[in-house]
Write a protein that holds these residues in place. Structure first.
Motif, PDB file in Angstrom:
ATOM      1  N   GLY A  50       0.921  -1.083   0.295  1.00 62.60           N
ATOM      2  CA  GLY A  50      -0.095   0.007  -0.094  1.00 62.60           C
ATOM      3  C   GLY A  50       0.804   1.295  -0.021  1.00 62.60           C
ATOM      4  O   GLY A  50       1.981   1.429   0.186  1.00 62.60           O
ATOM      5  N   THR A  51       0.169   2.323  -0.399  1.00 64.29           N
ATOM      6  CA  THR A  51       0.905   3.694  -0.116  1.00 64.29           C
ATOM      7  C   THR A  51      -0.167   4.530   0.576  1.00 64.29           C
ATOM      8  O   THR A  51      -1.280   4.567   0.308  1.00 64.29           O
ATOM      9  CB  THR A  51       0.860   4.418  -1.611  1.00 64.29           C
ATOM     10  N   ARG A  52       0.364   4.981   1.734  1.00 73.97           N
ATOM     11  CA  ARG A  52      -0.369   5.892   2.487  1.00 73.97           C
ATOM     12  C   ARG A  52      -0.270   7.190   2.336  1.00 73.97           C
ATOM     13  O   ARG A  52       0.725   8.093   2.199  1.00 73.97           O
ATOM     14  CB  ARG A  52       0.226   5.747   4.059  1.00 73.97           C
ATOM     15  N   LEU A  53      -1.577   7.823   1.772  1.00 72.94           N
ATOM     16  CA  LEU A  53      -1.650   9.098   1.092  1.00 72.94           C
ATOM     17  C   LEU A  53      -2.043  10.151   2.182  1.00 72.94           C
ATOM     18  O   LEU A  53      -3.238   9.861   2.735  1.00 72.94           O
ATOM     19  CB  LEU A  53      -2.325   9.393  -0.074  1.00 72.94           C
ATOM     20  N   THR A  54      -1.436  11.094   2.733  1.00 72.63           N
ATOM     21  CA  THR A  54      -1.853  12.179   3.333  1.00 72.63           C
ATOM     22  C   THR A  54      -1.896  13.402   2.660  1.00 72.63           C
ATOM     23  O   THR A  54      -1.098  14.031   2.167  1.00 72.63           O
ATOM     24  CB  THR A  54      -0.923  12.232   4.820  1.00 72.63           C
TER      25      THR A  54
ATOM     26  N   VAL B  34      -6.044 -11.509   5.969  1.00 70.83           N
ATOM     27  CA  VAL B  34      -5.491 -10.926   7.067  1.00 70.83           C
ATOM     28  C   VAL B  34      -4.920  -9.835   6.827  1.00 70.83           C
ATOM     29  O   VAL B  34      -3.991  -9.925   5.937  1.00 70.83           O
ATOM     30  CB  VAL B  34      -4.946 -12.166   8.054  1.00 70.83           C
ATOM     31  N   GLN B  35      -4.710  -8.909   7.819  1.00 70.55           N
ATOM     32  CA  GLN B  35      -4.042  -7.739   7.073  1.00 70.55           C
ATOM     33  C   GLN B  35      -3.378  -7.401   8.685  1.00 70.55           C
ATOM     34  O   GLN B  35      -3.797  -6.868   9.591  1.00 70.55           O
ATOM     35  CB  GLN B  35      -4.918  -6.541   6.876  1.00 70.55           C
ATOM     36  N   HIS B  36      -2.137  -7.618   8.724  1.00 68.22           N
ATOM     37  CA  HIS B  36      -1.243  -7.163   9.866  1.00 68.22           C
ATOM     38  C   HIS B  36      -0.859  -5.693   9.645  1.00 68.22           C
ATOM     39  O   HIS B  36      -0.764  -5.134   8.544  1.00 68.22           O
ATOM     40  CB  HIS B  36      -0.002  -8.095  10.123  1.00 68.22           C
ATOM     41  N   PRO B  37      -0.652  -5.146  10.810  1.00 67.11           N
ATOM     42  CA  PRO B  37      -0.353  -3.693  11.075  1.00 67.11           C
ATOM     43  C   PRO B  37       0.708  -3.311   9.876  1.00 67.11           C
ATOM     44  O   PRO B  37       1.799  -4.035   9.862  1.00 67.11           O
ATOM     45  CB  PRO B  37       0.035  -3.231  12.237  1.00 67.11           C
ATOM     46  N   ASN B  38       0.549  -2.435   9.029  1.00 67.08           N
ATOM     47  CA  ASN B  38       1.458  -1.668   7.965  1.00 67.08           C
ATOM     48  C   ASN B  38       1.909  -2.768   7.009  1.00 67.08           C
ATOM     49  O   ASN B  38       2.952  -2.728   6.601  1.00 67.08           O
ATOM     50  CB  ASN B  38       2.617  -1.206   8.885  1.00 67.08           C
ATOM     51  N   LYS B  39       1.219  -3.776   7.169  1.00 69.57           N
ATOM     52  CA  LYS B  39       1.327  -4.920   5.789  1.00 69.57           C
ATOM     53  C   LYS B  39       0.255  -4.880   4.901  1.00 69.57           C
ATOM     54  O   LYS B  39      -0.827  -4.516   5.109  1.00 69.57           O
ATOM     55  CB  LYS B  39       1.659  -6.281   6.897  1.00 69.57           C
ATOM     56  N   GLY B  40       0.505  -5.690   3.776  1.00 71.39           N
ATOM     57  CA  GLY B  40      -0.372  -6.019   2.786  1.00 71.39           C
ATOM     58  C   GLY B  40      -1.153  -6.932   3.058  1.00 71.39           C
ATOM     59  O   GLY B  40      -0.896  -7.826   4.144  1.00 71.39           O
ATOM     60  N   LEU B  41      -2.389  -7.236   2.585  1.00 70.56           N
ATOM     61  CA  LEU B  41      -3.445  -8.144   2.713  1.00 70.56           C
ATOM     62  C   LEU B  41      -2.739  -9.750   2.403  1.00 70.56           C
ATOM     63  O   LEU B  41      -2.158  -9.562   1.128  1.00 70.56           O
ATOM     64  CB  LEU B  41      -4.757  -7.886   2.122  1.00 70.56           C
ATOM     65  N   GLN B  42      -3.019 -10.613   3.156  1.00 75.67           N
ATOM     66  CA  GLN B  42      -2.622 -11.961   2.908  1.00 75.67           C
ATOM     67  C   GLN B  42      -3.791 -12.952   2.759  1.00 75.67           C
ATOM     68  O   GLN B  42      -4.593 -12.712   3.818  1.00 75.67           O
ATOM     69  CB  GLN B  42      -1.524 -12.218   3.876  1.00 75.67           C
ATOM     70  N   LEU B  43      -3.834 -13.922   1.841  1.00 76.63           N
ATOM     71  CA  LEU B  43      -5.035 -14.656   1.957  1.00 76.63           C
ATOM     72  C   LEU B  43      -4.736 -15.650   3.028  1.00 76.63           C
ATOM     73  O   LEU B  43      -3.818 -16.421   3.006  1.00 76.63           O
ATOM     74  CB  LEU B  43      -5.128 -15.500   0.447  1.00 76.63           C
ATOM     75  N   LEU B  44      -6.007 -15.941   3.703  1.00 78.43           N
ATOM     76  CA  LEU B  44      -5.948 -16.935   4.720  1.00 78.43           C
ATOM     77  C   LEU B  44      -6.357 -18.241   4.037  1.00 78.43           C
ATOM     78  O   LEU B  44      -5.943 -19.490   4.195  1.00 78.43           O
ATOM     79  CB  LEU B  44      -6.764 -16.501   5.916  1.00 78.43           C
ATOM     80  N   LEU B  45      -7.724 -18.148   3.679  1.00 77.21           N
ATOM     81  CA  LEU B  45      -8.312 -19.445   3.073  1.00 77.21           C
ATOM     82  C   LEU B  45      -9.291 -18.940   1.891  1.00 77.21           C
ATOM     83  O   LEU B  45      -9.717 -17.643   1.816  1.00 77.21           O
ATOM     84  CB  LEU B  45      -8.843 -20.204   4.006  1.00 77.21           C
TER      85      LEU B  45
END
Lengths: 116, 112
Positions: free
Chosen positions: A110-114, B37-48
């Motif tokens: 992602g890109t965080r845009l502010t 699932v989306q962990h903080p500051n991470k991209g989304l990851q397929l769980l199932l």
């Protein structure tokens, strides 16, 4: 192998300026999606590219938003005359095909845009 | 049209206890359904993902989900929560055209 990459990771811009966000999908993935994620909310579909077909722009919120994709590679999302409500994380995803619903989407960070 | 509803915006569990994240879908046909699932500051990851092959779907990190047509549900479960499970979880379904519909997300907190 390499995943989906996006740049920049963070962008702070002044209201009224234009911004360009970049997405590099996984090689060989024909489908590419852009989403917007506002703070504390789910993902909002923006635009979809499938191969050389005309993109599905039905999710773009206004004519200030546009996106391009060169063949089956890099995509750029451009926001003109940015507004504060454009502040969000912009996510890019790619998949092997958009026509088969079983195909997994692989997301970039992602890109965080502010917009200030 | 198809959509998903995540019934809980926040879920808090103690480490080692079961996890249940609820998702209901609305559709006039057998859908495909995903959990990301989306962990903080991470991209989304397929769980199932569910694609009609089996109603009980096993994913990564010990998560599984059961497709129940009678209840129009696709709840995500894990027998024993780990601290690393703390994240945002999204239930997703394909929609009309090329869109995918994301639920509003469930934030999972794991208490040590």
């Amino acid at each position: 192998g390499a995943g989906v990459s996006q740049s920049p990771s963070n962008k702070v811009t002044e209201k009224g300026k234009d911004v360009e966000l970049r997405c590099d999908p996984i090689s060989g993935h024909t489908a590419l999606y852009w989403y917007r994620q506002r703070l504390g909310q789910g993902l909002e579909f923006l635009i979809y590219f499938q191969g050389n077909s005309a993109p599905d722009k039905s999710g773009l919120p206004s004519d200030r938003f546009s996106a391009e994709r060169t063949g089956e590679s890099v995509s750029t999302l451009t926001i003109q005359r940015t507004q504060q409500e454009d502040s969000a994380v912009y996510l890019c995803a790619s998949s092997l095909s958009g026509t088969g619903y079983s195909y997994e989407q692989y997301f970039g960070p992602g890109t965080r845009l502010t917009v200030t | 049209a198809q959509s998903v509803t995540q019934l809980d915006s926040h879920v808090s569990v103690s480490e080692g206890t079961p996890v249940l994240l609820r998702c209901n879908y609305s559709s006039s046909y057998s859908p495909s359904l995903f959990w990301y699932v989306q962990h903080p500051n991470k991209g989304l990851q397929l769980l199932l993902k569910y694609t009609s092959a089996a109603t009980l779907v096993k994913g990564i990190n010990g998560f599984e989900a059961e497709f129940k047509k009678s209840e129009t549900s696709f709840h995500l479960t894990k027998p024993s929560a780990h601290m690393s499970d703390a994240a945002e979880y999204f239930c997703v379904s394909p929609g009309t055209g090329n869109q995918f519909y994301f639920g509003t997300g469930t934030s999972l907190t794991v208490i040590p």
